[in-house]
Scaffold this motif. Structure first.
Motif, PDB file in Angstrom:
ATOM      1  N   SER A 164       0.807  -1.228   0.000  1.00 37.99           N
ATOM      2  CA  SER A 164       0.000   0.000   0.000  1.00 37.99           C
ATOM      3  C   SER A 164       0.837   1.274   0.000  1.00 37.99           C
ATOM      4  O   SER A 164       0.303   2.379  -0.139  1.00 37.99           O
ATOM      5  N   GLY A 165       2.152   1.135   0.159  1.00 35.73           N
ATOM      6  CA  GLY A 165       3.036   2.293   0.138  1.00 35.73           C
ATOM      7  C   GLY A 165       3.410   2.815   1.495  1.00 35.73           C
ATOM      8  O   GLY A 165       4.166   3.783   1.597  1.00 35.73           O
ATOM      9  N   ARG A 166       2.930   2.196   2.565  1.00 38.66           N
ATOM     10  CA  ARG A 166       3.303   2.653   3.901  1.00 38.66           C
ATOM     11  C   ARG A 166       4.742   2.218   4.189  1.00 38.66           C
ATOM     12  O   ARG A 166       5.176   1.160   3.750  1.00 38.66           O
ATOM     13  N   SER A 167       5.454   3.013   4.958  1.00 39.75           N
ATOM     14  CA  SER A 167       6.862   2.747   5.246  1.00 39.75           C
ATOM     15  C   SER A 167       7.101   2.758   6.737  1.00 39.75           C
ATOM     16  O   SER A 167       6.354   3.367   7.516  1.00 39.75           O
ATOM     17  N   ALA A 168       8.182   2.063   7.147  1.00 43.04           N
ATOM     18  CA  ALA A 168       8.594   2.001   8.545  1.00 43.04           C
ATOM     19  C   ALA A 168      10.090   1.742   8.574  1.00 43.04           C
ATOM     20  O   ALA A 168      10.712   1.284   7.585  1.00 43.04           O
ATOM     21  N   PHE A 169      10.685   2.006   9.732  1.00 40.82           N
ATOM     22  CA  PHE A 169      12.123   1.817   9.878  1.00 40.82           C
ATOM     23  C   PHE A 169      12.379   0.697  10.876  1.00 40.82           C
ATOM     24  O   PHE A 169      11.796   0.678  11.966  1.00 40.82           O
ATOM     25  N   ILE A 170      13.282  -0.230  10.453  1.00 39.95           N
ATOM     26  CA  ILE A 170      13.668  -1.349  11.300  1.00 39.95           C
ATOM     27  C   ILE A 170      15.195  -1.427  11.313  1.00 39.95           C
ATOM     28  O   ILE A 170      15.882  -0.901  10.410  1.00 39.95           O
ATOM     29  N   GLY A 171      15.697  -2.100  12.319  1.00 45.57           N
ATOM     30  CA  GLY A 171      17.127  -2.313  12.408  1.00 45.57           C
ATOM     31  C   GLY A 171      17.490  -3.759  12.081  1.00 45.57           C
ATOM     32  O   GLY A 171      16.767  -4.696  12.419  1.00 45.57           O
ATOM     33  N   ILE A 172      18.607  -3.987  11.394  1.00 46.45           N
ATOM     34  CA  ILE A 172      19.105  -5.333  11.084  1.00 46.45           C
ATOM     35  C   ILE A 172      20.563  -5.391  11.522  1.00 46.45           C
ATOM     36  O   ILE A 172      21.265  -4.365  11.623  1.00 46.45           O
ATOM     37  N   GLY A 173      21.034  -6.617  11.799  1.00 49.21           N
ATOM     38  CA  GLY A 173      22.416  -6.807  12.208  1.00 49.21           C
ATOM     39  C   GLY A 173      22.911  -8.189  11.850  1.00 49.21           C
ATOM     40  O   GLY A 173      22.133  -9.127  11.608  1.00 49.21           O
ATOM     41  N   PHE A 174      24.214  -8.336  11.797  1.00 52.91           N
ATOM     42  CA  PHE A 174      24.875  -9.608  11.465  1.00 52.91           C
ATOM     43  C   PHE A 174      25.841  -9.955  12.581  1.00 52.91           C
ATOM     44  O   PHE A 174      26.398  -9.077  13.255  1.00 52.91           O
ATOM     45  N   HIS A 175      26.058 -11.256  12.740  1.00 52.26           N
ATOM     46  CA  HIS A 175      27.053 -11.714  13.703  1.00 52.26           C
ATOM     47  C   HIS A 175      28.483 -11.510  13.186  1.00 52.26           C
ATOM     48  O   HIS A 175      29.398 -11.273  13.969  1.00 52.26           O
ATOM     49  N   ASP A 176      28.643 -11.637  11.906  1.00 49.83           N
ATOM     50  CA  ASP A 176      29.972 -11.530  11.302  1.00 49.83           C
ATOM     51  C   ASP A 176      30.078 -10.190  10.562  1.00 49.83           C
ATOM     52  O   ASP A 176      29.170  -9.784   9.829  1.00 49.83           O
ATOM     53  N   ARG A 177      31.194  -9.553  10.727  1.00 48.40           N
ATOM     54  CA  ARG A 177      31.413  -8.261  10.073  1.00 48.40           C
ATOM     55  C   ARG A 177      31.572  -8.433   8.564  1.00 48.40           C
ATOM     56  O   ARG A 177      31.280  -7.497   7.790  1.00 48.40           O
ATOM     57  N   ALA A 178      32.036  -9.589   8.099  1.00 45.77           N
ATOM     58  CA  ALA A 178      32.174  -9.816   6.656  1.00 45.77           C
ATOM     59  C   ALA A 178      30.820  -9.798   5.950  1.00 45.77           C
ATOM     60  O   ALA A 178      30.729  -9.397   4.784  1.00 45.77           O
ATOM     61  N   ASP A 179      29.755 -10.231   6.640  1.00 50.81           N
ATOM     62  CA  ASP A 179      28.430 -10.203   6.024  1.00 50.81           C
ATOM     63  C   ASP A 179      27.971  -8.771   5.767  1.00 50.81           C
ATOM     64  O   ASP A 179      27.378  -8.469   4.709  1.00 50.81           O
ATOM     65  N   SER A 180      28.231  -7.898   6.708  1.00 48.60           N
ATOM     66  CA  SER A 180      27.853  -6.497   6.501  1.00 48.60           C
ATOM     67  C   SER A 180      28.683  -5.860   5.381  1.00 48.60           C
ATOM     68  O   SER A 180      28.180  -5.020   4.614  1.00 48.60           O
ATOM     69  N   PHE A 181      29.934  -6.288   5.258  1.00 49.30           N
ATOM     70  CA  PHE A 181      30.786  -5.780   4.159  1.00 49.30           C
ATOM     71  C   PHE A 181      30.234  -6.227   2.806  1.00 49.30           C
ATOM     72  O   PHE A 181      30.188  -5.440   1.846  1.00 49.30           O
ATOM     73  N   ASP A 182      29.809  -7.478   2.688  1.00 45.45           N
ATOM     74  CA  ASP A 182      29.244  -7.970   1.428  1.00 45.45           C
ATOM     75  C   ASP A 182      27.967  -7.223   1.062  1.00 45.45           C
ATOM     76  O   ASP A 182      27.710  -6.961  -0.124  1.00 45.45           O
ATOM     77  N   LEU A 183      27.153  -6.872   2.045  1.00 45.05           N
ATOM     78  CA  LEU A 183      25.937  -6.107   1.767  1.00 45.05           C
ATOM     79  C   LEU A 183      26.277  -4.740   1.192  1.00 45.05           C
ATOM     80  O   LEU A 183      25.663  -4.285   0.212  1.00 45.05           O
ATOM     81  N   ASN A 184      27.245  -4.075   1.770  1.00 47.51           N
ATOM     82  CA  ASN A 184      27.661  -2.776   1.253  1.00 47.51           C
ATOM     83  C   ASN A 184      28.178  -2.866  -0.183  1.00 47.51           C
ATOM     84  O   ASN A 184      27.829  -2.047  -1.034  1.00 47.51           O
ATOM     85  N   VAL A 185      29.012  -3.870  -0.460  1.00 46.19           N
ATOM     86  CA  VAL A 185      29.625  -4.003  -1.793  1.00 46.19           C
ATOM     87  C   VAL A 185      28.560  -4.284  -2.840  1.00 46.19           C
ATOM     88  O   VAL A 185      28.595  -3.723  -3.952  1.00 46.19           O
ATOM     89  N   SER A 186      27.610  -5.155  -2.559  1.00 46.11           N
ATOM     90  CA  SER A 186      26.568  -5.489  -3.540  1.00 46.11           C
ATOM     91  C   SER A 186      25.714  -4.267  -3.888  1.00 46.11           C
ATOM     92  O   SER A 186      25.359  -4.067  -5.065  1.00 46.11           O
TER      93      SER A 186
END
Length: 273
Positions: free
Chosen positions: A99-121
């Motif tokens: 419907s177009g409604r938006s909200a803000f949520i937080g996400i996190g990873f146990h490994d720092r390499a996973d967050s790096f891969d998300l940024n690169v992609s």
């Protein structure tokens, strides 16, 4: 174009934690230590998917693949995906429903390499969009400009030079020089050849015969042989006797042509050399 484009998966992470976050207190940004990191509100799988020029981050169930939430990303860095101030393993996503409604949520990873891969992609996708926009701009500029007509006009001809290279011709025309620097004449045309040398005529002298034994010559014969003359026959006016041998040299004063010669001497008594 979005309906006909294929969906490409850029990144997959099978372990992601989702948190409900409080509203942003100020413009200073989000902090992960304000969340309840020990008790995530949901755990599942994260996929980064591109479809044409669209980029979507999908949160799905690990087992069934059911969609939990999705985050359309229109720019990066931007409001759709934000990093927190106190950690590189946590992000804030802006999710939207149908419907177009938006909200803000937080996400996190146990490994720092996973967050790096998300940024690169995410960065690679927007680099590709920028490159596509530049290529489209160049193509539009070329189409808008005057087009070159490279075809042959009626009656127009072209000349092709299929000879050797200029450098090779220059080397071939350069006359040969000797070591002293004097130019040598080129060979005559037609490939004429010099006549073969004529064999010189000469006679072969037969080998000398071995000397045969001869009796020792007498005194008179030895003198004549030394002079290359044969022994003269005895004159009837001067008989040869055993006591007075004939004068072998004659009278030098009676040589022919001499003014002091004697008229009484006979020409037969003179030995001519």
């Amino acid at each position: 174009m979005a309906d006909t484009a294929y969906e490409r998966i850029l990144c997959v992470k099978n372990d992601v934690q989702v948190y409900r976050i409080p509203p942003r207190p100020s413009n200073r940004g989000y902090r992960a230590d304000e969340w309840k990191l020990e008790c995530p509100d949901w755990t599942g799988r994260l996929r980064v998917v591109s479809k044409g020029k669209e980029l979507i981050i999908k949160l799905e169930d690990k087992n069934s693949g059911e969609l939990f939430a999705q985050c359309p990303v229109d720019a990066y860095p931007g409001i759709a995906v934000e990093s927190v101030m106190d950690s590189s393993r946590y992000f804030v996503l802006r999710i939207k429903d149908e419907s177009g409604r938006s909200a803000f949520i937080g996400i996190g990873f146990h490994d720092r390499a996973d967050s790096f891969d998300l940024n690169v992609s995410i960065q690679d996708h927007f680099k590709w969009l920028k490159q596509e926009a530049e290529e489209e701009k160049i193509a539009h500029t070329l189409d808008a400009g005057p087009k070159l007509d490279l075809g042959f006009k009626e009656g127009q001809t072209i000349k092709l030079n299929l000879g050797t290279k200029k450098g090779d011709n220059a080397k071939a025309r350069k006359p040969a020089t000797s070591a002293s620097g004097i130019g040598l004449l080129p060979p005559p045309p037609g490939g004429s050849k010099l006549p073969p040398p004529v064999a010189s005529s000469f006679t072969v002298k037969p080998p000398a015969q071995p000397n045969t034994f001869q009796p020792p010559p007498t005194q008179t014969q030895g003198l004549l042989l030394d002079l290359g003359l044969s022994e003269p026959t005895p004159s009837p006016q001067r008989p040869v006797t055993g006591q007075n041998p004939p004068d072998l040299w004659g009278d030098f004063a009676s040589a022919p042509g001499s003014q002091s010669s004697s008229s009484n001497s006979s020409s037969s008594d003179w030995v001519q050399f």
